[in-house]
Design a protein around this motif. Structure first.
Motif, short mmCIF file in Angstrom:
data_model
loop_
_atom_site.label_atom_id
_atom_site.label_comp_id
_atom_site.label_asym_id
_atom_site.label_seq_id
_atom_site.Cartn_x
_atom_site.Cartn_y
_atom_site.Cartn_z
N UNK A 231 -16.05 51.02 32.55
CA UNK A 231 -14.92 51.32 33.11
C UNK A 231 -13.84 51.94 32.24
N UNK A 232 -13.51 53.19 32.75
CA UNK A 232 -12.54 54.16 31.87
C UNK A 232 -11.32 54.65 32.76
N UNK A 233 -10.42 54.89 31.73
CA UNK A 233 -9.30 55.98 32.50
C UNK A 233 -9.38 57.29 31.73
N UNK A 234 -8.97 58.37 32.12
CA UNK A 234 -8.86 59.57 31.75
C UNK A 234 -7.48 60.06 31.71
N UNK A 235 -7.17 60.76 30.78
CA UNK A 235 -5.57 61.39 30.49
C UNK A 235 -6.07 62.56 30.05
N UNK A 236 -4.97 63.53 30.45
CA UNK A 236 -5.06 64.86 30.13
C UNK A 236 -3.59 65.35 29.97
N UNK A 237 -3.43 66.13 28.79
CA UNK A 237 -1.96 66.21 28.38
C UNK A 237 -1.90 67.70 27.98
#
Length: 241
Positions: A231-237
């Motif tokens: 289970x994962x969350x992806x973040x882009x900045x």
């Protein structure tokens, strides 16, 4: 005299295999243990979770009603909230994390507000918030996009749009993926985004396997990774100008 209405409690659940007491506050557990009627996504997993929360009564004595996540707009108000009209408290549970975030429970909460039933959110783990805290990106301005498209061209367009939005608004973009597609998602991000765009993958949050890694796309391309079935969350900045 009219009987006081019951309350609708929004009950957080575990994000993975970890001890309940290490993640769910004592005060939250005390409230949950007093409730006997629950609105849930899946009765089987809800029963299992409540067993782990050490309910003081046999699980078979509890009442459950399921939300159809594909068609949650069930017009039968009494199915979900009838007990509250009798003065009984109700618990709303998600499959993982907190209710109503990437979760169909918001419909039931909306019904409660319409009926004047008090809605009480309880403290517990939320994957998006935890990932945002740990990523090191902009925590003042952010947007959660849920799931991105699965098909290649649409997914690429979505990633490009998210990266552009992040750069234009100085905003952290968050999204999730079905765990067995995690590696394919990260591959697509690295092929699509600019090398100096920052990407974070936050996996198995609150568990002993927790992993949070933040790197630029250029750095990720030099890294071996395997987030399959986690289970994962992806973040882009993006810092693009």
């Amino acid at each position: 005299m009219d009987r006081p209405l019951g309350k609708l409690y929004l009950i957080p659940t575990l994000l993975g295999d970890t001890a309940v007491e290490s993640v769910i506050p004592k005060g939250t557990l005390e409230v949950v243990r007093e409730i006997r009627f629950f609105v849930v996504e899946n009765v089987r997993t809800a029963r299992r979770m409540l067993s782990r929360m050490s309910m003081p009564c046999p699980i078979d004595e509890l009442e459950f009603v399921e939300i159809d996540k594909h068609h949650p707009q069930n017009p039968d108000f009494m199915t979900f909230l009838g007990p509250a009209l009798e003065g009984r408290n109700i618990g709303l549970m998600s499959e993982a994390g907190v209710p109503c975030v990437a979760d169909p429970g918001a419909y039931v909460v909306g019904l409660a507000h319409q009926a004047g039933i008090r809605v009480v959110p309880l403290v517990g783990p939320n994957a998006m918030t935890l990932a945002l805290m740990a990523a090191g990106f902009n925590g003042q301005s952010f947007c959660f996009h849920g799931y991105l498209p699965i098909k290649g061209p649409e997914r690429v367009n979505a990633i490009r749009s998210i990266e552009r939005r992040s750069a234009q608004m100085n905003e952290t973009e968050l999204f999730i993926e079905t765990p067995f597609r995690n590696n394919a998602m990260l591959d697509a991000i690295l092929k699509t985004c600019h090398n100096n765009t920052e990407v974070c993958v936050a996996c198995d949050l609150t568990t002993s396997e927790e992993t949070v890694v933040s790197k630029t796309v250029g750095e990720w391309k030099k890294t071996k990774y395997d987030f399959d079935k986690r289970p994962a969350v992806f973040l882009i900045y993006s810092c693009l100008k």
